[in-house]
Design a protein around this motif. Structure first.
Motif, mmCIF file in Angstrom:
data_model
loop_
_atom_site.group_PDB
_atom_site.id
_atom_site.type_symbol
_atom_site.label_atom_id
_atom_site.label_comp_id
_atom_site.label_asym_id
_atom_site.label_seq_id
_atom_site.Cartn_x
_atom_site.Cartn_y
_atom_site.Cartn_z
ATOM 1 N N LEU A 43 -14.242 -9.158 35.309
ATOM 2 C CA LEU A 43 -14.102 -8.389 34.077
ATOM 3 C C LEU A 43 -13.008 -7.319 34.164
ATOM 4 N N GLN A 44 -12.563 -7.004 35.357
ATOM 5 C CA GLN A 44 -11.640 -5.886 35.532
ATOM 6 C C GLN A 44 -10.334 -6.053 34.772
ATOM 7 N N ASP A 45 -9.876 -7.285 34.572
ATOM 8 C CA ASP A 45 -8.641 -7.501 33.824
ATOM 9 C C ASP A 45 -8.857 -8.441 32.645
ATOM 10 N N ALA A 46 -10.105 -8.535 32.169
ATOM 11 C CA ALA A 46 -10.423 -9.434 31.057
ATOM 12 C C ALA A 46 -10.230 -8.736 29.713
ATOM 13 N N ALA A 47 -9.724 -9.482 28.742
ATOM 14 C CA ALA A 47 -9.575 -8.962 27.379
ATOM 15 C C ALA A 47 -10.740 -9.381 26.494
ATOM 16 N N GLY A 48 -11.351 -10.526 26.826
ATOM 17 C CA GLY A 48 -12.440 -11.041 26.008
ATOM 18 C C GLY A 48 -13.619 -11.478 26.840
ATOM 19 N N LEU A 49 -14.803 -11.423 26.233
ATOM 20 C CA LEU A 49 -16.047 -11.787 26.910
ATOM 21 C C LEU A 49 -16.889 -12.581 25.927
ATOM 22 N N ILE A 50 -17.459 -13.707 26.368
ATOM 23 C CA ILE A 50 -18.268 -14.543 25.486
ATOM 24 C C ILE A 50 -19.425 -15.143 26.268
ATOM 25 N N GLY A 51 -20.620 -15.103 25.672
ATOM 26 C CA GLY A 51 -21.800 -15.656 26.329
ATOM 27 C C GLY A 51 -23.063 -15.229 25.608
ATOM 28 N N ALA A 52 -24.174 -15.266 26.329
ATOM 29 C CA ALA A 52 -25.458 -14.903 25.725
ATOM 30 C C ALA A 52 -26.477 -14.626 26.811
ATOM 31 N N SER A 53 -27.532 -13.896 26.409
ATOM 32 C CA SER A 53 -28.736 -13.693 27.224
ATOM 33 C C SER A 53 -28.511 -12.871 28.485
ATOM 34 N N VAL A 54 -27.496 -12.016 28.480
ATOM 35 C CA VAL A 54 -27.249 -11.119 29.604
ATOM 36 C C VAL A 54 -27.041 -9.708 29.046
ATOM 37 N N LYS A 55 -27.670 -8.727 29.666
ATOM 38 C CA LYS A 55 -27.513 -7.340 29.236
ATOM 39 C C LYS A 55 -26.112 -6.865 29.602
ATOM 40 N N ILE A 56 -25.352 -6.487 28.591
ATOM 41 C CA ILE A 56 -23.997 -5.975 28.805
ATOM 42 C C ILE A 56 -24.023 -4.493 28.460
ATOM 43 N N ASP A 57 -24.239 -3.665 29.479
ATOM 44 C CA ASP A 57 -24.375 -2.224 29.258
ATOM 45 C C ASP A 57 -23.265 -1.471 29.984
ATOM 46 N N ALA A 58 -23.416 -0.162 30.081
ATOM 47 C CA ALA A 58 -22.371 0.667 30.674
ATOM 48 C C ALA A 58 -22.077 0.284 32.112
ATOM 49 N N SER A 59 -23.103 -0.166 32.846
ATOM 50 C CA SER A 59 -22.901 -0.539 34.247
ATOM 51 C C SER A 59 -21.950 -1.725 34.371
ATOM 52 N N VAL A 60 -21.861 -2.542 33.325
ATOM 53 C CA VAL A 60 -20.919 -3.662 33.289
ATOM 54 C C VAL A 60 -19.590 -3.221 32.681
ATOM 55 N N LEU A 61 -19.666 -2.535 31.564
ATOM 56 C CA LEU A 61 -18.458 -2.178 30.817
ATOM 57 C C LEU A 61 -17.560 -1.199 31.552
ATOM 58 N N ASP A 62 -18.146 -0.382 32.422
ATOM 59 C CA ASP A 62 -17.331 0.555 33.193
ATOM 60 C C ASP A 62 -16.340 -0.166 34.104
ATOM 61 N N HIS A 63 -16.597 -1.456 34.357
ATOM 62 C CA HIS A 63 -15.702 -2.254 35.206
ATOM 63 C C HIS A 63 -14.739 -3.098 34.374
ATOM 64 N N ALA A 64 -14.725 -2.872 33.051
ATOM 65 C CA ALA A 64 -13.905 -3.709 32.172
ATOM 66 C C ALA A 64 -12.994 -2.850 31.301
ATOM 67 N N PRO A 65 -12.024 -2.157 31.901
ATOM 68 C CA PRO A 65 -11.199 -1.212 31.136
ATOM 69 C C PRO A 65 -10.290 -1.864 30.105
ATOM 70 N N ARG A 66 -9.994 -3.154 30.242
ATOM 71 C CA ARG A 66 -9.076 -3.819 29.317
ATOM 72 C C ARG A 66 -9.802 -4.653 28.262
ATOM 73 N N LEU A 67 -11.132 -4.628 28.296
ATOM 74 C CA LEU A 67 -11.911 -5.456 27.377
ATOM 75 C C LEU A 67 -11.739 -4.976 25.938
ATOM 76 N N ARG A 68 -11.417 -5.918 25.031
ATOM 77 C CA ARG A 68 -11.212 -5.577 23.620
ATOM 78 C C ARG A 68 -12.234 -6.220 22.703
ATOM 79 N N ALA A 69 -12.823 -7.329 23.138
ATOM 80 C CA ALA A 69 -13.732 -8.051 22.242
ATOM 81 C C ALA A 69 -14.832 -8.749 23.030
#
Length: 328
Positions: A43-69
């Motif tokens: 996720l560290q250099d990902a722009a997009g994320l797609i899936g289901a049934s997984v908690k996507i919270d701050a503990s994940v997003l803090d590692h995804a600085p380039r995520l836009r969608a």
């Protein structure tokens, strides 16, 4: 320009190809303890994320600085904090229309199965207990003409109301954040308070989304208001109902039965008291689980993500305040 997408759910080959034609895709079939660290790293250099049934919270997003969608292959967004995503400038998209009819089918299947004791009677036959003409101990209750109360008149609630009113001649009561003139005109649905609905309905069907306001909204007090012998159906999220209170209401005979596609904890524990009750129809969260619908959801989610990354997201956007208006 190709960007990096992280896919965290197995999808059909044609859906994967949609994403790969536009961007570089790193795929995980699911996320578990063994691959979570690798998932976060990707996720560290990902722009997009797609899936289901997984908690996507701050503990994940803090590692995804380039995520836009983020595009979730679901209508429910309880795995996300939209306010936090908006603060981070990340757009969240879901699939609200694709699963409406299939989930409503599941809800009505549960109404019929609980009323007519379908699962219990099928087991009765398989166990060799059908040795003579059946008596009252095998009787169910009618659905035709009974009153249905729908808690949450959104897309799915409206589809359940259509089946009930037009197919089974059921008077429909509903509780919602606001009245729905369309449902009232098309199905004769009557807007009322939650208390009135619980006190009047023979069947109560839960179709509200899980939010801080709806979490635990059906507890001991609400269950005590339901008509003796009423049946409770939940095709929304398990945490909307206080499961301990529901078990008590079923065990003391206040409720005739319950049809549950969702539970507070999923998968439900094999030793749950709910699974010991013959008047409970328990399903493994299959509301949208048909091949056609799940594929349609994945296609919709993939297109949502592609649109968002290209700056063309106009539909299925949960937090539109993130979107920057295009120059005129």
């Amino acid at each position: 320009m190709q960007e990096k997408i992280v896919l965290y759910k197995k999808v059909a080959d044609d859906v994967l190809a949609m994403l790969q034609q536009a961007h570089r895709v790193v795929q995980f079939d699911d996320i578990n303890a063994d691959n979570r660290a690798a998932f976060v790293t990707e996720l560290q250099d990902a722009a997009g994320l797609i899936g289901a049934s997984v908690k996507i919270d701050a503990s994940v997003l803090d590692h995804a600085p380039r995520l836009r969608a983020i595009s979730t292959i679901s209508v429910g967004i309880d795995q996300f904090d939209p306010a936090d995503l908006s603060k981070r400038g990340i757009v969240l998209l879901n699939t609200p229309d694709v699963l409406t009819e299939t989930t409503a089918d599941t809800g009505f299947a549960l109404i019929l199965a609980t009323a007519r004791r379908v699962v219990e009677m099928a087991d009765y036959v398989r166990q060799g207990r059908w040795t003579h003409s059946i008596g009252e101990d095998c009787f169910g209750t009618d659905v035709q003409g009974k009153t249905l109360g729908i808690v949450g008149m959104g897309r799915i609630g409206g589809a359940v109301a259509r089946r009930a009113s037009l197919g089974f001649g059921m008077p429909v009561l509903y509780n919602n954040r606001r009245p729905d003139p369309t449902a009232e005109k098309a199905y004769g649905a009557r807007f009322c308070s939650l208390d009135t609905l619980l006190q009047s309905a023979d069947f109560v069907c839960i179709t509200v989304p899980l939010t801080p306001e709806t979490h635990g909204m059906i507890g001991a007090q609400e269950l005590a208001q339901m008509r003796p012998g009423a049946i409770l159906i939940n095709i929304s999220r398990g945490s909307i109902i206080d499961e301990t209170a529901l078990i008590s209401a079923l065990e003391n005979g206040r409720l005739r039965g319950a049809g549950l596609d969702v539970f507070e904890r999923e998968p439900v524990a094999p030793d749950s008291r709910l699974l010991k009750m013959p008047n409970v129809v328990a399903l493994p969260h299959i509301g949208s689980a048909t091949r056609e619908t799940r594929h349609g959801m994945a296609v919709c989610a993939a297109q949502n993500l592609l649109d968002a990354l290209s700056g063309n997201a106009t539909r299925n956007v949960v937090n539109p305040e993130v979107l920057t208006p295009l120059p005129t």
